[in-house]
Design a protein around this motif. Sequence first.
Motif, PDB file in Angstrom:
ATOM      1  N   ALA A 165      43.479  37.650 -22.694  1.00 41.47           N
ATOM      2  CA  ALA A 165      44.280  38.849 -22.945  1.00 41.47           C
ATOM      3  C   ALA A 165      44.403  39.688 -21.678  1.00 41.47           C
ATOM      4  CB  ALA A 165      43.651  39.663 -24.064  1.00 41.47           C
ATOM      5  N   THR A 166      45.392  40.555 -21.671  1.00 39.46           N
ATOM      6  CA  THR A 166      45.554  41.455 -20.530  1.00 39.46           C
ATOM      7  C   THR A 166      44.314  42.312 -20.354  1.00 39.46           C
ATOM      8  OG1 THR A 166      46.637  43.071 -21.963  1.00 39.46           O
ATOM      9  CG2 THR A 166      48.075  41.579 -20.729  1.00 39.46           C
ATOM     10  N   GLY A 167      43.984  42.581 -19.111  1.00 34.85           N
ATOM     11  CA  GLY A 167      42.821  43.392 -18.795  1.00 34.85           C
ATOM     12  C   GLY A 167      41.535  42.613 -18.668  1.00 34.85           C
ATOM     13  N   GLN A 168      41.536  41.374 -19.067  1.00 39.84           N
ATOM     14  CA  GLN A 168      40.326  40.554 -19.023  1.00 39.84           C
ATOM     15  C   GLN A 168      40.097  39.958 -17.631  1.00 39.84           C
ATOM     16  OE1 GLN A 168      38.027  40.206 -21.666  1.00 39.84           O
ATOM     17  NE2 GLN A 168      39.315  41.946 -22.298  1.00 39.84           N
ATOM     18  N   ARG A 169      38.932  39.302 -17.502  1.00 40.19           N
ATOM     19  CA  ARG A 169      38.561  38.643 -16.245  1.00 40.19           C
ATOM     20  C   ARG A 169      38.240  37.191 -16.549  1.00 40.19           C
ATOM     21  NH1 ARG A 169      35.413  39.829 -11.369  1.00 40.19           N
ATOM     22  NH2 ARG A 169      33.975  38.107 -10.967  1.00 40.19           N
ATOM     23  N   VAL A 170      38.687  36.287 -15.664  1.00 40.27           N
ATOM     24  CA  VAL A 170      38.397  34.862 -15.836  1.00 40.27           C
ATOM     25  C   VAL A 170      37.936  34.274 -14.515  1.00 40.27           C
ATOM     26  CG1 VAL A 170      40.071  34.575 -17.720  1.00 40.27           C
ATOM     27  CG2 VAL A 170      40.770  34.142 -15.344  1.00 40.27           C
ATOM     28  N   THR A 171      37.263  33.131 -14.621  1.00 40.92           N
ATOM     29  CA  THR A 171      36.805  32.411 -13.433  1.00 40.92           C
ATOM     30  C   THR A 171      37.274  30.968 -13.518  1.00 40.92           C
ATOM     31  OG1 THR A 171      34.859  33.801 -13.160  1.00 40.92           O
ATOM     32  CG2 THR A 171      34.810  31.630 -12.117  1.00 40.92           C
ATOM     33  N   LEU A 172      37.936  30.525 -12.474  1.00 39.77           N
ATOM     34  CA  LEU A 172      38.401  29.149 -12.366  1.00 39.77           C
ATOM     35  C   LEU A 172      37.496  28.433 -11.365  1.00 39.77           C
ATOM     36  CD1 LEU A 172      42.241  29.805 -12.033  1.00 39.77           C
ATOM     37  CD2 LEU A 172      40.806  29.873 -14.062  1.00 39.77           C
ATOM     38  N   ARG A 173      37.189  27.175 -11.683  1.00 41.84           N
ATOM     39  CA  ARG A 173      36.259  26.429 -10.855  1.00 41.84           C
ATOM     40  C   ARG A 173      36.913  25.205 -10.242  1.00 41.84           C
ATOM     41  NH1 ARG A 173      30.311  25.347 -11.027  1.00 41.84           N
ATOM     42  NH2 ARG A 173      30.030  23.258 -10.147  1.00 41.84           N
ATOM     43  N   CYS A 174      36.482  24.874  -9.024  1.00 45.28           N
ATOM     44  CA  CYS A 174      37.039  23.727  -8.300  1.00 45.28           C
ATOM     45  C   CYS A 174      35.927  22.994  -7.571  1.00 45.28           C
ATOM     46  CB  CYS A 174      38.081  24.215  -7.298  1.00 45.28           C
ATOM     47  SG  CYS A 174      38.584  22.995  -6.062  1.00 45.28           S
ATOM     48  N   GLN A 189      46.099  17.946   2.603  1.00 39.89           N
ATOM     49  CA  GLN A 189      45.443  18.609   1.484  1.00 39.89           C
ATOM     50  C   GLN A 189      45.644  17.767   0.229  1.00 39.89           C
ATOM     51  OE1 GLN A 189      46.637  22.719   1.008  1.00 39.89           O
ATOM     52  NE2 GLN A 189      46.518  23.103   3.205  1.00 39.89           N
ATOM     53  N   TYR A 190      44.575  17.572  -0.522  1.00 39.10           N
ATOM     54  CA  TYR A 190      44.626  16.832  -1.775  1.00 39.10           C
ATOM     55  C   TYR A 190      44.401  17.805  -2.918  1.00 39.10           C
ATOM     56  CZ  TYR A 190      44.484  12.720   1.162  1.00 39.10           C
ATOM     57  OH  TYR A 190      44.788  11.759   2.099  1.00 39.10           O
ATOM     58  N   PHE A 191      45.296  17.737  -3.910  1.00 35.20           N
ATOM     59  CA  PHE A 191      45.309  18.724  -4.971  1.00 35.20           C
ATOM     60  C   PHE A 191      44.591  18.249  -6.229  1.00 35.20           C
ATOM     61  CE2 PHE A 191      48.178  22.191  -3.738  1.00 35.20           C
ATOM     62  CZ  PHE A 191      48.639  21.699  -2.536  1.00 35.20           C
ATOM     63  N   GLY A 192      44.005  19.224  -6.919  1.00 35.35           N
ATOM     64  CA  GLY A 192      43.428  18.965  -8.219  1.00 35.35           C
ATOM     65  C   GLY A 192      44.487  19.045  -9.312  1.00 35.35           C
ATOM     66  N   PRO A 193      44.092  18.808 -10.560  1.00 31.50           N
ATOM     67  CA  PRO A 193      45.048  18.783 -11.665  1.00 31.50           C
ATOM     68  C   PRO A 193      45.506  20.159 -12.119  1.00 31.50           C
ATOM     69  CG  PRO A 193      42.848  18.381 -12.466  1.00 31.50           C
ATOM     70  CD  PRO A 193      42.747  18.419 -10.970  1.00 31.50           C
ATOM     71  N   GLY A 194      44.806  21.202 -11.681  1.00 30.43           N
ATOM     72  CA  GLY A 194      45.232  22.553 -11.998  1.00 30.43           C
ATOM     73  C   GLY A 194      44.588  23.138 -13.247  1.00 30.43           C
ATOM     74  N   THR A 195      44.620  24.459 -13.300  1.00 28.39           N
ATOM     75  CA  THR A 195      44.228  25.216 -14.495  1.00 28.39           C
ATOM     76  C   THR A 195      45.440  26.023 -14.934  1.00 28.39           C
ATOM     77  OG1 THR A 195      41.879  25.431 -13.917  1.00 28.39           O
ATOM     78  CG2 THR A 195      42.801  27.085 -15.406  1.00 28.39           C
ATOM     79  N   ARG A 196      45.828  25.829 -16.186  1.00 31.26           N
ATOM     80  CA  ARG A 196      46.961  26.592 -16.723  1.00 31.26           C
ATOM     81  C   ARG A 196      46.420  27.844 -17.383  1.00 31.26           C
ATOM     82  NH1 ARG A 196      52.214  25.716 -17.849  1.00 31.26           N
ATOM     83  NH2 ARG A 196      52.056  23.474 -17.398  1.00 31.26           N
ATOM     84  N   LEU A 197      46.788  28.996 -16.844  1.00 32.88           N
ATOM     85  CA  LEU A 197      46.328  30.289 -17.367  1.00 32.88           C
ATOM     86  C   LEU A 197      47.464  30.963 -18.117  1.00 32.88           C
ATOM     87  CD1 LEU A 197      44.275  32.645 -17.508  1.00 32.88           C
ATOM     88  CD2 LEU A 197      45.282  33.479 -15.353  1.00 32.88           C
ATOM     89  N   LEU A 198      47.156  31.374 -19.333  1.00 35.54           N
ATOM     90  CA  LEU A 198      48.117  32.113 -20.137  1.00 35.54           C
ATOM     91  C   LEU A 198      47.500  33.453 -20.496  1.00 35.54           C
ATOM     92  CD1 LEU A 198      50.812  32.292 -21.612  1.00 35.54           C
ATOM     93  CD2 LEU A 198      49.724  31.183 -23.587  1.00 35.54           C
ATOM     94  N   VAL A 199      48.150  34.527 -20.084  1.00 39.36           N
ATOM     95  CA  VAL A 199      47.671  35.880 -20.375  1.00 39.36           C
ATOM     96  C   VAL A 199      48.580  36.478 -21.448  1.00 39.36           C
ATOM     97  CG1 VAL A 199      47.143  38.147 -19.427  1.00 39.36           C
ATOM     98  CG2 VAL A 199      46.871  36.112 -17.999  1.00 39.36           C
ATOM     99  N   LEU A 200      47.960  36.847 -22.564  1.00 42.51           N
ATOM    100  CA  LEU A 200      48.746  37.371 -23.701  1.00 42.51           C
ATOM    101  C   LEU A 200      48.585  38.878 -23.841  1.00 42.51           C
ATOM    102  CD1 LEU A 200      47.935  34.573 -26.282  1.00 42.51           C
ATOM    103  CD2 LEU A 200      49.981  34.810 -24.878  1.00 42.51           C
TER     104      LEU A 200
END
Lengths: 114, 111
Positions: free
Chosen positions: A14-23, A103-114
């Motif tokens: 949700a809006t206002g929240q915090r998230v962490t993406l890992r690689c 550079q070699y890319f990962g598959p990605g993280t899809r973030l959806l903020v509601l």
Amino acid sequence: DSGVTQTPKHLITATGQRVTLRCSPRSGDLSVYWYQQSLDQGLQFLIQYYNGEERAKGNILERFSAQQFPDLHSELNLSSLELGDSALYFCASSVGVVAQETQYFGPGTRLLVL
Amino acid sequence: EDQVTQSPEALRLQEGESSSLNCSYTVSGLRGLFWYRQDPGKGPEFLFTLYSAGEEKEKERLKATLTKKESFLHITAPKPEDSATYLCAVRGEDSNYQLIWGAGTKLIIKP
């Protein structure tokens, strides 16, 4: 399979929240790059780390931060999330910082903020 | 200012119809030109790196060439599985080692 791994694959928050993406970079790679790709937009470079140290900054918002740990994995922290932060976030890795490196890319993280 | 322009934005071909994608660039001291393929919702997949004018590289139905101002990605007798967005990026001596990306060409191969 590039050898770069990213978790989670999908994230809904949700809006206002915090998230962490890992690689986790490819074995042996010391450089990690973070990119943002919004719908139908090009790749936007956010930040690069090399062997634990910040190397270069691109169009990264102040609400976003990243770090690279001693085991070379990296985390991208996104805070005070807004609807416009919804996007695909990619991590890429390369061996070092030589200009000719691929550079070699990962598959990605899809973030959806509601 | 370093810049990359890809054309066309989208290209629809019949299966077996060969064509070329263009990547025009302006960069000080080219250190590498990179081609990637990206499927919807997936990470870019590395295809080729070219370093100097006149260089060519091939992989299956794809061939990349480089001049001092542009690169071409030639697709010979494409198949539907070649459908994807093809991205071009360059790195120059003044770009702080970062890649400058084009917007991509969306290729659709119809059976």
